[in-house]
Design a protein around this motif. Sequence first.
Motif, PDB file in Angstrom:
ATOM      1  N   LEU A 163      52.723  69.772  43.607  1.00 37.31           N
ATOM      2  CA  LEU A 163      51.969  70.883  44.191  1.00 37.31           C
ATOM      3  C   LEU A 163      50.498  70.793  43.761  1.00 37.31           C
ATOM      4  O   LEU A 163      49.584  71.043  44.553  1.00 37.31           O
ATOM      5  N   ALA A 164      50.275  70.393  42.505  1.00 39.99           N
ATOM      6  CA  ALA A 164      48.894  70.273  42.012  1.00 39.99           C
ATOM      7  C   ALA A 164      48.139  69.215  42.822  1.00 39.99           C
ATOM      8  O   ALA A 164      46.968  69.412  43.178  1.00 39.99           O
ATOM      9  N   GLU A 165      48.808  68.133  43.145  1.00 37.09           N
ATOM     10  CA  GLU A 165      48.127  67.078  43.907  1.00 37.09           C
ATOM     11  C   GLU A 165      47.762  67.592  45.298  1.00 37.09           C
ATOM     12  O   GLU A 165      46.642  67.394  45.786  1.00 37.09           O
ATOM     13  N   GLN A 166      48.710  68.293  45.913  1.00 39.79           N
ATOM     14  CA  GLN A 166      48.450  68.873  47.238  1.00 39.79           C
ATOM     15  C   GLN A 166      47.257  69.841  47.179  1.00 39.79           C
ATOM     16  O   GLN A 166      46.380  69.832  48.039  1.00 39.79           O
ATOM     17  N   CYS A 167      47.219  70.658  46.131  1.00 39.12           N
ATOM     18  CA  CYS A 167      46.138  71.651  45.991  1.00 39.12           C
ATOM     19  C   CYS A 167      44.808  70.960  45.717  1.00 39.12           C
ATOM     20  O   CYS A 167      43.763  71.366  46.253  1.00 39.12           O
ATOM     21  N   ARG A 168      44.808  69.905  44.902  1.00 41.60           N
ATOM     22  CA  ARG A 168      43.551  69.199  44.616  1.00 41.60           C
ATOM     23  C   ARG A 168      42.979  68.576  45.893  1.00 41.60           C
ATOM     24  O   ARG A 168      41.773  68.551  46.096  1.00 41.60           O
ATOM     25  N   ASN A 169      43.880  68.076  46.752  1.00 38.01           N
ATOM     26  CA  ASN A 169      43.398  67.496  48.009  1.00 38.01           C
ATOM     27  C   ASN A 169      42.721  68.559  48.868  1.00 38.01           C
ATOM     28  O   ASN A 169      41.684  68.306  49.490  1.00 38.01           O
ATOM     29  N   LEU A 170      43.288  69.764  48.881  1.00 41.36           N
ATOM     30  CA  LEU A 170      42.665  70.856  49.637  1.00 41.36           C
ATOM     31  C   LEU A 170      41.358  71.272  48.972  1.00 41.36           C
ATOM     32  O   LEU A 170      40.376  71.614  49.639  1.00 41.36           O
ATOM     33  N   LEU A 171      41.323  71.228  47.645  1.00 36.72           N
ATOM     34  CA  LEU A 171      40.122  71.604  46.887  1.00 36.72           C
ATOM     35  C   LEU A 171      38.940  70.713  47.284  1.00 36.72           C
ATOM     36  O   LEU A 171      37.827  71.190  47.521  1.00 36.72           O
ATOM     37  N   ILE A 172      39.210  69.412  47.349  1.00 36.51           N
ATOM     38  CA  ILE A 172      38.126  68.461  47.654  1.00 36.51           C
ATOM     39  C   ILE A 172      37.572  68.717  49.052  1.00 36.51           C
ATOM     40  O   ILE A 172      36.379  68.578  49.296  1.00 36.51           O
ATOM     41  N   LEU A 173      38.451  69.182  49.935  1.00 38.28           N
ATOM     42  CA  LEU A 173      38.031  69.432  51.316  1.00 38.28           C
ATOM     43  C   LEU A 173      37.005  70.558  51.415  1.00 38.28           C
ATOM     44  O   LEU A 173      36.045  70.480  52.179  1.00 38.28           O
ATOM     45  N   THR A 174      37.183  71.631  50.632  1.00 41.68           N
ATOM     46  CA  THR A 174      36.303  72.789  50.836  1.00 41.68           C
ATOM     47  C   THR A 174      35.532  73.222  49.590  1.00 41.68           C
ATOM     48  O   THR A 174      34.472  73.817  49.712  1.00 41.68           O
ATOM     49  N   GLU A 175      36.051  72.959  48.390  1.00 43.85           N
ATOM     50  CA  GLU A 175      35.390  73.498  47.194  1.00 43.85           C
ATOM     51  C   GLU A 175      34.527  72.451  46.487  1.00 43.85           C
ATOM     52  O   GLU A 175      33.374  72.705  46.156  1.00 43.85           O
ATOM     53  N   GLY A 176      35.099  71.297  46.212  1.00 44.11           N
ATOM     54  CA  GLY A 176      34.353  70.257  45.503  1.00 44.11           C
ATOM     55  C   GLY A 176      35.272  69.327  44.741  1.00 44.11           C
ATOM     56  O   GLY A 176      36.503  69.456  44.803  1.00 44.11           O
ATOM     57  N   PHE A 177      34.679  68.412  44.002  1.00 44.04           N
ATOM     58  CA  PHE A 177      35.439  67.439  43.216  1.00 44.04           C
ATOM     59  C   PHE A 177      36.259  68.175  42.147  1.00 44.04           C
ATOM     60  O   PHE A 177      35.825  69.213  41.639  1.00 44.04           O
ATOM     61  N   PRO A 178      37.435  67.626  41.777  1.00 43.46           N
ATOM     62  CA  PRO A 178      38.336  68.376  40.869  1.00 43.46           C
ATOM     63  C   PRO A 178      37.792  68.673  39.476  1.00 43.46           C
ATOM     64  O   PRO A 178      38.440  69.410  38.717  1.00 43.46           O
ATOM     65  N   THR A 179      36.635  68.123  39.070  1.00 46.38           N
ATOM     66  CA  THR A 179      36.126  68.514  37.753  1.00 46.38           C
ATOM     67  C   THR A 179      34.969  69.519  37.851  1.00 46.38           C
ATOM     68  O   THR A 179      34.314  69.783  36.850  1.00 46.38           O
ATOM     69  N   TYR A 180      34.727  70.071  39.034  1.00 44.88           N
ATOM     70  CA  TYR A 180      33.816  71.217  39.087  1.00 44.88           C
ATOM     71  C   TYR A 180      34.248  72.244  40.134  1.00 44.88           C
ATOM     72  O   TYR A 180      33.865  73.420  40.041  1.00 44.88           O
ATOM     73  N   GLY A 181      35.082  71.815  41.117  1.00 48.70           N
ATOM     74  CA  GLY A 181      35.521  72.764  42.148  1.00 48.70           C
ATOM     75  C   GLY A 181      34.311  73.447  42.720  1.00 48.70           C
ATOM     76  O   GLY A 181      33.368  72.802  43.148  1.00 48.70           O
ATOM     77  N   GLY A 182      34.276  74.740  42.674  1.00 46.23           N
ATOM     78  CA  GLY A 182      33.151  75.464  43.256  1.00 46.23           C
ATOM     79  C   GLY A 182      32.085  75.865  42.259  1.00 46.23           C
ATOM     80  O   GLY A 182      31.254  76.722  42.568  1.00 46.23           O
ATOM     81  N   MET A 183      32.095  75.293  41.062  1.00 46.50           N
ATOM     82  CA  MET A 183      31.151  75.800  40.043  1.00 46.50           C
ATOM     83  C   MET A 183      30.137  74.755  39.606  1.00 46.50           C
ATOM     84  O   MET A 183      30.393  73.559  39.654  1.00 46.50           O
ATOM     85  N   ALA A 184      28.986  75.234  39.119  1.00 49.85           N
ATOM     86  CA  ALA A 184      28.035  74.360  38.446  1.00 49.85           C
ATOM     87  C   ALA A 184      28.531  74.135  37.010  1.00 49.85           C
ATOM     88  O   ALA A 184      29.284  74.965  36.465  1.00 49.85           O
ATOM     89  N   GLY A 185      28.085  73.044  36.392  1.00 47.45           N
ATOM     90  CA  GLY A 185      28.459  72.775  35.000  1.00 47.45           C
ATOM     91  C   GLY A 185      28.101  73.951  34.110  1.00 47.45           C
ATOM     92  O   GLY A 185      28.887  74.363  33.240  1.00 47.45           O
ATOM     93  N   ARG A 186      26.924  74.537  34.339  1.00 51.16           N
ATOM     94  CA  ARG A 186      26.498  75.647  33.466  1.00 51.16           C
ATOM     95  C   ARG A 186      27.424  76.856  33.590  1.00 51.16           C
ATOM     96  O   ARG A 186      27.677  77.560  32.616  1.00 51.16           O
TER      97      ARG A 186
END
Length: 437
Positions: free
Chosen positions: A254-277
Amino acid sequence: MTTREEREQELERAGYNLFNVPGPRVLVDLLTDSGTGAMSSEQWAGLQRGDESYAGSASWFRFRDAVQELFPFEHVIPTHQGRAAEKILFSALGGEGRTIPNNTHFDTTRANVEFSGAEALDLPVSAALVPSTLHPFKGNMDVDALRRVLAEADVPVVFVTVTNNSGGGQPVSIENLRAVREACDAAGVPLFLDACRFAENAWFVKLREDGYADTPVADIVREMASLADGMTMSAKKDPLGNIGGWLALNDDGLAEQCRNLLILTEGFPTYGGMAGRDMDALAQGLREAVDEDYLRYRIRSTAYLGEALDRAGIPVVLPVGGHAVYIDARAFLPQIPPLEYPGQALAVALYLEGGIRGCEIGTVMFGRQPDGSEQPAAMDLVRLAIPRRTYTQSHVDYVIEVCEYVAERAAELRGLEIVEQPPVLRHFTARFAPLRS
Ligand SMILES: Cc1ncc(COP(=O)(O)O)c(C=O)c1O
């Protein structure tokens, strides 16, 4: 500061929807506790440390470790806020013919479940629906009802919201979570937490549940997490962020499926929708969220407002919740029927008379059904949400005075009608007109 006349014009311009009123025209803003808290000096220091590497930034690792310290789920998937985590999860698990139970779905959770085609089912304990009933854990789920639903419906996941926002910011006991877990295990269905206010929930467990008085809040949080298979999170609440969220879970597939959806709309899996700060500020915020001196102050200051309104004879949801005081607008304005939106009428009156912005949580927010018909919501409440570490006691004393002033004139208030509305989440953008008689 604005004058009453200015606020009258502002309301007309805004279509009597307080979401349309600009912040600078509000004196005390209790619309939400979401993203409106003040960050600490250590969180600001975290912003300065932010590492903006696209992949695998140092900020990501600090953020992930801080999340797993409290919620030791295998996979942490960062998102820009809670609803993005919900959208991803329900895209994977929802769909036509499925039912997703919760103690009470919040607005975006319900909307994302329904958008996937699934049914969003609320199963609060009966005490939760009577604002004046005292019960230490009014956020609990009705476990017998859950067992019946699990036996009859196609349920891909069960949710429990801690604390229960739509139900008055009320906590869920560990005992109840454990019973929900057992029901889920018997049916082979995963349990997820909508954990926005996990620290406030854990504080109530420490205060009210037998056997937890000497348990550190952080340990209670870990116990809550240990009873679940995953969580969605809006980091704009208890983690003291202005933006952010995550989805965390144990299931690899399920995590893999969700990460694939994340990359489509939010961002790469080590930041998703957030800035590093942002991730650094949240890593620090998570440590502060479970500080027991802070939690004692936080919960007492909310209770201060609720107890003063109760003493003044203003009907509020009791006991007072964690992040907000909820006025029972249906009891406060009995002359206004639910389909003329007593909660909206009261929220508008508090702004008009005192420049205070609260939020209707009632028939405007939940009355419209997926088939377009309309029904009264379970309760008509006005939520006065307390931003974290933002207002002083004198601001709150002013709010109390304004509520008392409006209470003296309650019989004169009239309802509203909706003149324009979108198909989903209508409370954010609908326009209203006052009814004159
Ligand atoms: C219980 C609950 N779940 C989910 C959300 C959605 O979070 P966000 O506003 O970050 O999308 C909220 C926000 O108010 C909430 O209170």
